[in-house]
Design a protein around this motif. Structure first.
Motif, PDB file in Angstrom:
ATOM      1  N   TYR A 157       0.794  -1.235   0.174  1.00  0.00           N
ATOM      2  CA  TYR A 157       0.065  -0.008  -0.127  1.00  0.00           C
ATOM      3  C   TYR A 157       0.722   1.170  -0.079  1.00  0.00           C
ATOM      4  O   TYR A 157       0.682   2.331  -0.731  1.00  0.00           O
ATOM      5  CB  TYR A 157      -1.021  -0.007   1.089  1.00  0.00           C
ATOM      6  CG  TYR A 157      -2.107   0.711   1.152  1.00  0.00           C
ATOM      7  CD1 TYR A 157      -2.709   1.554   0.173  1.00  0.00           C
ATOM      8  CD2 TYR A 157      -2.871   0.925   2.374  1.00  0.00           C
ATOM      9  CE1 TYR A 157      -3.620   2.642   0.105  1.00  0.00           C
ATOM     10  CE2 TYR A 157      -4.031   1.904   2.208  1.00  0.00           C
ATOM     11  CZ  TYR A 157      -4.501   2.564   1.283  1.00  0.00           C
ATOM     12  OH  TYR A 157      -5.384   3.319   1.280  1.00  0.00           O
ATOM     13  N   THR A 158       1.943   1.192   0.706  1.00  0.00           N
ATOM     14  CA  THR A 158       2.847   2.365   0.823  1.00  0.00           C
ATOM     15  C   THR A 158       3.611   2.485  -0.393  1.00  0.00           C
ATOM     16  O   THR A 158       3.829   3.591  -0.712  1.00  0.00           O
ATOM     17  CB  THR A 158       3.821   2.164   1.832  1.00  0.00           C
ATOM     18  OG1 THR A 158       3.131   1.789   3.330  1.00  0.00           O
ATOM     19  CG2 THR A 158       4.777   3.241   2.149  1.00  0.00           C
ATOM     20  N   LYS A 159       3.924   1.630  -0.908  1.00  0.00           N
ATOM     21  CA  LYS A 159       4.547   1.680  -2.279  1.00  0.00           C
ATOM     22  C   LYS A 159       3.750   2.338  -3.555  1.00  0.00           C
ATOM     23  O   LYS A 159       4.128   3.043  -4.088  1.00  0.00           O
ATOM     24  CB  LYS A 159       4.945   0.229  -2.837  1.00  0.00           C
ATOM     25  CG  LYS A 159       5.938   0.158  -3.870  1.00  0.00           C
ATOM     26  CD  LYS A 159       6.364  -1.476  -4.060  1.00  0.00           C
ATOM     27  CE  LYS A 159       6.854  -1.401  -5.712  1.00  0.00           C
ATOM     28  NZ  LYS A 159       6.823  -2.731  -6.204  1.00  0.00           N
ATOM     29  N   LYS A 160       2.514   1.899  -3.498  1.00  0.00           N
ATOM     30  CA  LYS A 160       1.322   2.591  -4.377  1.00  0.00           C
ATOM     31  C   LYS A 160       1.501   4.078  -4.050  1.00  0.00           C
ATOM     32  O   LYS A 160       1.330   4.914  -5.023  1.00  0.00           O
ATOM     33  CB  LYS A 160       0.385   1.812  -4.133  1.00  0.00           C
ATOM     34  CG  LYS A 160      -1.021   2.221  -4.944  1.00  0.00           C
ATOM     35  CD  LYS A 160      -2.212   1.670  -4.736  1.00  0.00           C
ATOM     36  CE  LYS A 160      -3.467   2.256  -5.295  1.00  0.00           C
ATOM     37  NZ  LYS A 160      -4.514   1.768  -4.931  1.00  0.00           N
ATOM     38  N   VAL A 161       1.451   4.308  -2.803  1.00  0.00           N
ATOM     39  CA  VAL A 161       1.151   5.949  -2.502  1.00  0.00           C
ATOM     40  C   VAL A 161       2.498   6.475  -2.821  1.00  0.00           C
ATOM     41  O   VAL A 161       2.426   7.897  -3.371  1.00  0.00           O
ATOM     42  CB  VAL A 161       0.832   5.987  -0.955  1.00  0.00           C
ATOM     43  CG1 VAL A 161       1.173   7.554  -0.551  1.00  0.00           C
ATOM     44  CG2 VAL A 161      -0.708   5.553  -0.653  1.00  0.00           C
ATOM     45  N   ALA A 162       3.515   6.131  -2.482  1.00  0.00           N
ATOM     46  CA  ALA A 162       4.955   6.604  -3.085  1.00  0.00           C
ATOM     47  C   ALA A 162       5.071   6.986  -4.289  1.00  0.00           C
ATOM     48  O   ALA A 162       5.570   7.930  -4.859  1.00  0.00           O
ATOM     49  CB  ALA A 162       6.046   5.681  -2.400  1.00  0.00           C
ATOM     50  N   GLU A 163       4.558   5.919  -5.223  1.00  0.00           N
ATOM     51  CA  GLU A 163       4.771   6.090  -6.723  1.00  0.00           C
ATOM     52  C   GLU A 163       3.937   7.469  -6.999  1.00  0.00           C
ATOM     53  O   GLU A 163       4.354   8.430  -7.641  1.00  0.00           O
ATOM     54  CB  GLU A 163       4.193   4.984  -7.331  1.00  0.00           C
ATOM     55  CG  GLU A 163       5.164   3.888  -7.696  1.00  0.00           C
ATOM     56  CD  GLU A 163       4.625   2.460  -7.976  1.00  0.00           C
ATOM     57  OE1 GLU A 163       3.391   2.627  -8.334  1.00  0.00           O
ATOM     58  OE2 GLU A 163       5.142   1.480  -7.691  1.00  0.00           O
ATOM     59  N   THR A 164       2.703   7.690  -6.390  1.00  0.00           N
ATOM     60  CA  THR A 164       1.773   8.730  -6.669  1.00  0.00           C
ATOM     61  C   THR A 164       2.561  10.064  -6.316  1.00  0.00           C
ATOM     62  O   THR A 164       2.632  11.160  -7.031  1.00  0.00           O
ATOM     63  CB  THR A 164       0.596   8.488  -6.133  1.00  0.00           C
ATOM     64  OG1 THR A 164      -0.075   7.475  -6.577  1.00  0.00           O
ATOM     65  CG2 THR A 164      -0.293   9.654  -6.298  1.00  0.00           C
ATOM     66  N   PHE A 165       3.110  10.244  -4.932  1.00  0.00           N
ATOM     67  CA  PHE A 165       3.572  11.336  -4.267  1.00  0.00           C
ATOM     68  C   PHE A 165       4.914  11.768  -4.984  1.00  0.00           C
ATOM     69  O   PHE A 165       5.390  12.807  -5.027  1.00  0.00           O
ATOM     70  CB  PHE A 165       3.514  11.297  -3.004  1.00  0.00           C
ATOM     71  CG  PHE A 165       2.251  11.613  -2.426  1.00  0.00           C
ATOM     72  CD1 PHE A 165       1.710  12.793  -2.140  1.00  0.00           C
ATOM     73  CD2 PHE A 165       1.286  10.626  -2.216  1.00  0.00           C
ATOM     74  CE1 PHE A 165       0.554  13.249  -1.702  1.00  0.00           C
ATOM     75  CE2 PHE A 165      -0.042  10.838  -1.611  1.00  0.00           C
ATOM     76  CZ  PHE A 165      -0.377  12.179  -1.370  1.00  0.00           C
ATOM     77  N   GLY A 166       5.626  10.686  -5.325  1.00  0.00           N
ATOM     78  CA  GLY A 166       6.944  10.779  -6.122  1.00  0.00           C
ATOM     79  C   GLY A 166       6.731  11.802  -7.514  1.00  0.00           C
ATOM     80  O   GLY A 166       7.499  12.489  -7.676  1.00  0.00           O
ATOM     81  N   SER A 167       5.671  11.874  -8.050  1.00  0.00           N
ATOM     82  CA  SER A 167       5.377  12.511  -9.333  1.00  0.00           C
ATOM     83  C   SER A 167       5.277  14.017  -8.891  1.00  0.00           C
ATOM     84  O   SER A 167       5.270  14.911  -9.823  1.00  0.00           O
ATOM     85  CB  SER A 167       4.053  12.078  -9.739  1.00  0.00           C
ATOM     86  OG  SER A 167       2.849  12.600  -9.172  1.00  0.00           O
TER      87      SER A 167
END
Lengths: 235, 235
Positions: B51-61
């Motif tokens: 779940y954290t990985k998915k969120v990290a991808e979004t906020f990385g942008s």
């Protein structure tokens, strides 16, 4: 010997209250002339009196008199003296809170295990399972426990709803919710579609009605069960 | 000064995760380079890591690094040291249970009241209200309390769903459920449709997004609120 009807819903779309179940109930309560009604779940916030009146009208048509548990000074004694018991639908959180507060939870469990005929619909069916953790209701009140009557060795999901084709709504489907349940709980969950019910005689549990049931076992793909299926193997 | 985005959902139908909110979040987190993510609600049973990985991808942008609260030895200290906090959606019963068990509930309440920017979606928005008693989720686990962060003086119903026209399903509508809530609870309930969010700055609460909100006050007919409405008068 246990003798229960556990119904998904009280009312089918376009039908009158309990109409589709009346032939079944006539047979189920054939040796009873009176019924103790538990109106605690109060659907839509209806009063205990109004809810009981509605139920009394329906059962009057099959010559059974109905009295609401709230009309007795001692609700536990009312259960102990009951010829038959019906718990109606509404909000499961409210129902379970009241059942614990009044001591009626333990009394009903004892009475039904000793053979008093029981009918549940919707919330009144949900509580026949191990816990209320597969209810669809809103948690409008905080119950002292989620444990329920454990009259069958699994959990029940009444009003089971298949995913709506073409829906754009992003809330969880019923199936996703039950999958989440199985992350933390081991017992089977039986999705009862509207119009289905369980006929419980002792340890024998049969799926009734026109529709299939949907069975969820922890760690397995859900399976469809034909009406007439014997579910006595579930545990 | 409180600084919150309280979103009905993370994802609109056909869109990517948080896509519709990204411009808003860029502004909301403009002074932050890192975000503490609380994955406790675990939608569909996803792991904290995934779940954290998915969120990290979004906020990385938008150039924000994300760390999950489960990666810290002491979750309370993690909250105390956070530059910004995001609680994701999933199961509210699970989320609230974990927030109490870890002591994170009180820590987040303190941090957000002291001005740490907060984002919630779905279950993470539900907990911004007075209680979780208007969640839509299944009670898969028993929390020690239904009380939540009380960051706004009312309750929130995320994924608010209007009655489905022509539906033959006999389960309660969302409106009926909220009416039942108001039999036992006095606070207002705000139904947030998918695509709506609340922008909270101090004591000012504004409804945002393209859609109307639906407001339920005890004993009154529900009312539609235009986007842009100031809800600071609610209590």
């Amino acid at each position: 010997m246990k003798n229960l009807i556990i119904a998904s819903t009280s009312t089918l779309h376009g039908g009158a209250y309990m109409e589709y179940l009346l032939p079944t109930l006539t047979a189920h309560f054939k040796n009873c002339s009176s019924l103790l009604f538990i109106p605690y779940a109060r659907p839509g916030g209806i009063s205990h009196d109004d809810y009981t009146k509605k139920v009394a009208e329906t059962f009057g048509s099959i010559n059974i008199t109905v009295k609401g548990i709230h009309e007795f000074d001692n609700p536990v004694t009312a259960v102990e003296n009951a010829e038959a018991i019906f718990t109606g639908g509404g909000n499961t959180f409210l129902l379970v809170t009241q059942l614990y507060k009044t001591g009626v939870m333990a009394a009903v469990q004892k009475a039904v295990n000793s053979g008093i005929p029981y009918l549940g619909s919707s919330a009144g069916s949900n509580i026949c399972g191990m816990t209320m953790k597969t209810t669809n209701d809103m948690p409008i009140i905080y119950p002292p426990s989620f444990d329920t009557l454990a009259l069958v060795p699994f959990n029940i999901n009444p009003h089971y709803l298949d995913p709506i084709e073409g829906s754009t709504h992003m809330g969880e489907t019923r199936e996703t919710r039950i999958k989440e349940f199985h992350q933390f709980n081991a017992q089977p969950v039986l999705g009862l579609r509207e119009g289905s019910w369980l006929d419980v005689q002792g340890d024998t549990v049969i799926l009734k009605g026109n529709l299939q049931g949907r069975l969820f076992l922890q760690g397995k793909e859900p399976q469809e069960l034909e009406t007439g299926s014997d579910l006595s193997w579930l545990k």
